[in-house]
Enzyme design. Sequence first.
Site, mmCIF file in Angstrom:
data_model
loop_
_atom_site.group_PDB
_atom_site.id
_atom_site.type_symbol
_atom_site.label_atom_id
_atom_site.label_comp_id
_atom_site.label_asym_id
_atom_site.label_seq_id
_atom_site.Cartn_x
_atom_site.Cartn_y
_atom_site.Cartn_z
ATOM 1 N N ASP A 89 -9.279 -3.851 -5.783
ATOM 2 C CA ASP A 89 -8.783 -2.976 -4.723
ATOM 3 C C ASP A 89 -9.617 -1.698 -4.680
ATOM 4 O O ASP A 89 -9.662 -0.941 -5.655
ATOM 5 C CB ASP A 89 -7.315 -2.649 -5.018
ATOM 6 C CG ASP A 89 -6.589 -1.944 -3.882
ATOM 7 O OD1 ASP A 89 -7.286 -1.287 -3.054
ATOM 8 O OD2 ASP A 89 -5.361 -2.022 -3.809
ATOM 9 N N SER A 138 0.834 -1.192 0.000
ATOM 10 C CA SER A 138 0.000 0.000 0.000
ATOM 11 C C SER A 138 0.879 1.256 0.000
ATOM 12 O O SER A 138 1.758 1.390 -0.857
ATOM 13 C CB SER A 138 -0.921 -0.056 1.213
ATOM 14 O OG SER A 138 -1.811 1.027 1.234
ATOM 15 N N HIS A 183 -7.209 -5.059 -1.451
ATOM 16 C CA HIS A 183 -6.016 -4.287 -1.124
ATOM 17 C C HIS A 183 -5.043 -5.001 -0.188
ATOM 18 O O HIS A 183 -3.832 -4.961 -0.374
ATOM 19 C CB HIS A 183 -6.480 -2.961 -0.505
ATOM 20 C CG HIS A 183 -5.395 -1.975 -0.280
ATOM 21 N ND1 HIS A 183 -4.747 -1.337 -1.317
ATOM 22 C CD2 HIS A 183 -4.839 -1.507 0.861
ATOM 23 C CE1 HIS A 183 -3.837 -0.511 -0.820
ATOM 24 N NE2 HIS A 183 -3.866 -0.598 0.488
#
Lengths: 448, 462
Positions: A334, A242, A369
């Site tokens: 995501d 991330s 994600h």
Amino acid sequence: MSGRQPCPVLSVHPTRALVDEGFAVMVEMLPPGFAVTLRALIHSEDNDFWEAYGHYVSDDTGCVKAAEHSSLGGSYDGVEPMGLLWSMKPVPGSRTGLRLRKKDVRTPLNVQILLYKGHMSDGFQDGNVLASVAVERWYLAPGVRRICTAENGLNGTLFLPPGPGPFPAVLDLWGGGGGLVEYRSALLASHGYASLSLEYMNPRIIGGTTQFVGNDYFEAAFNMLKDHPLVCAERIAVMGLSFGASVALGLTVNSPVVEPRCLVCVSASHIGPVKGSLSDVFAEISKNSNNTRYDEENRVIWRDLLLPIPDDPSKKTDVGRLKCPLLLIVGEDDQNWPASESAEDIKQMMERAGNSHLLTVLSYPDTGHLIEPPYSPHTRSSNFMSQQRAKGEIFFFYSFTKCSLHCYKNNLCSVHFVLFRMMKISPSVVLGLIFCNENTSLHRDIFS
Amino acid sequence: MALARARILAGPCRLNSAWLRGGQAPWRGVGTRVAMTECSCCPLLSVRPQRGLVDEKFRIVLRNLLPKQEVTLRSLHHSEDKDFWEAFGHYISDENGVINVVEDASVGGTYVGRKPMGLLWSMKPIPGSRSGLRLRKKDVFKPLVVTVSVYGGHVSKGFSEIKALATVVTERWYTAPGVQRVDIDEHEVKGTLFLPPGPGPFPGVLDLWGGGGGLVEYRAALLASHGYASLALEYLSPDRLDVKPSYFEKAYQVLQSHHLVAPDRMALLGLCLGACVTLTLVAHSKPQCCVSINGSHVLPVDQSIDQAFLHFNKNVDKMVTDKNNHIIGRNHILPISSDPAQKVAVGSIKCPVLLVVGEDDQSWATLESAEDMTEMMSKAGNDHLLTVLSYPGAGHLIEPPYTPHFRFSNFTFQGSNQKVVLLWGGHTEPHAHAQEDSWEKILLFLQQHLHKSQDFLHQAKL
């Protein structure tokens, strides 16, 4: 003596394992055609209960084998040897927005595997438990050393494998949720990498003012690894998830100090001001905050904050200047970060620059994600406290964690290949490493 | 739900592309920061599982060596008694620089050939250690920690002076997670009850060790890790030599009446003197099955254990010794008497019996005893209940697998404080095989007779 109550044998092998190792759950000595429920239960450090369960019917020999038999219903169905772990959810009545993350890696995740009579979906507390087994899932292998490091003002934890070294190393960066998250580094050390988990999101008092760390902080971390007597200085990877992945990309391209042997970026984006500190990046993202969306359950969707992908080269990391291999892991669903769009743009930039031979992208449909080490429960959405918000909101990540197994093992394969490569060992041999069990579909995926 | 398959995008650098199959990685030559003086990383040594039960196999693989490189794999354990135990094997990597201990042969060391568990069962005290050692775990809630290291070349000594190339730490446990320990001290019965995790009730096993006495817990702990409520019984100690048969009957009842034990799923398991007690007790207590390891049915049945022991102790000086002055006990009951008063009436046993025999047992005449028992049961018509596992080259102390073998060790007779060295017999490799094979069959035997729903009285054999 005849007509004794059934006394089935429930076994799990192994009962103690690393979290990324498979296990075999088996029941024997049942009557043939007997309906049972297998259930897994975790009591987390946060005092929540997580469970998963599958419905089975014993075969002619009175056996149920999760590795070979189909679950007919429950939190997973089909032939899923590890379904009892990855399909776990908080038990009914739990708090909302939970995420299962191990804080103290020196102790294992304790999982109870229980066998019930019949096909049950609720009321397990009152259910007829025929047998149970306790299982330990560890992030830390025996002998791995955990060292808190406050050198050069770094807030991190270094995990060293047992043995004389020197070891290849990984600088491990988590995402915008912040904090010092140790478990992935612990697991990497359990696979032979000196791994440094680095906390970087907490604002600090620097020069009398509160501000976020600058690039020099990450450079100091990289140098710490490079100068460590037990680390192979030329074999250091940077791994990020991330926001950490975005940081990793930016540093590798722009910093003269951070020169990893390879880069692994999970759920990454290259979008962000090129010459900027973390503070500048946050400021830039905040400018688009009115692109924040909410789903039907009022959960925050942040993916549009970085979209559309800018054409202006000063607004994205110039991946055309990358000189080391890059592995991008992308969840196509995501909802937190535009990982797919970023990956596509990265690919195009690198093709234009002529360094796309360095790029591998693993792209997973129906995946979100938070792509983490395998078999941990997935979190469709969870509570999140960002550094800049006063109250928590629920962020929508959507993650289909069954994919984590595939991509996690691929991560390690790729990192492993580059870092341990010497004397021309065959990549296929490297991929036959511990991370790729030939009996799983993973192996078939890779070699198909 | 099918496993989501990765779509592999971008460039020619795909994970399923030719470089995976042995071709050249496309990034070779790029990233020329890799200098000529690049550091060599350590070989990659993996042991799976790293935390296992003592009877679980492990797989050791070594990668990232040079092709055809000679290395030594060595195991090292620092015991609770502060001794060091080691084993080592000499290997040569294949053309890919890989050694797989499950598939490849050791060409020298404490074991040779394809021996996946050789690094454990062939362990011996390191040179310079005290003599007559025996490796036994006292604290069963802590693991046996074994470090496995790799050294360059074929090394046989001086390991502490050379640097290992790589090391892995493994744990070997007698207790699975969730096993609980309950101290038993009731009705004068002393011992330790190990309970498996789960709601119960569990099949119960009364676990009896031999003439060395004391409270030996590890086998009972391991049985509990396999789902049996197992009572390790203390019956010989300096303050308890006066042991009557009723003591064992009481111990059996204490176990059978425990609220977490299934009273109709009981077994007796004994080694050495404990095996003799097992055979004596079986007719009275009526378990579902019994296991006798290197025991004998030759024991004056009208005497108590302590009487038998006193007789034994009186005759210590008459024991035969070998050229090393190690006591050979096997002749004590030879020749096997034909007088029924001197033997347990095995012809009236009504439950399945598993006899484990080490044919090189120098401590007890177990082979001859087994032959005599077979003959007695055949005459009585109950030999369909008997299974004999007989192991050439195995000695007296047939224990759970992968623990080291000792042909002799220090021994103190309870009550006499006389320290001697007893010859147990056996040779390392066949003894290791006997431990591995017999334990697997003992577990199968117990499962067959204690877990099935139907009455198996008439279907005894494995």
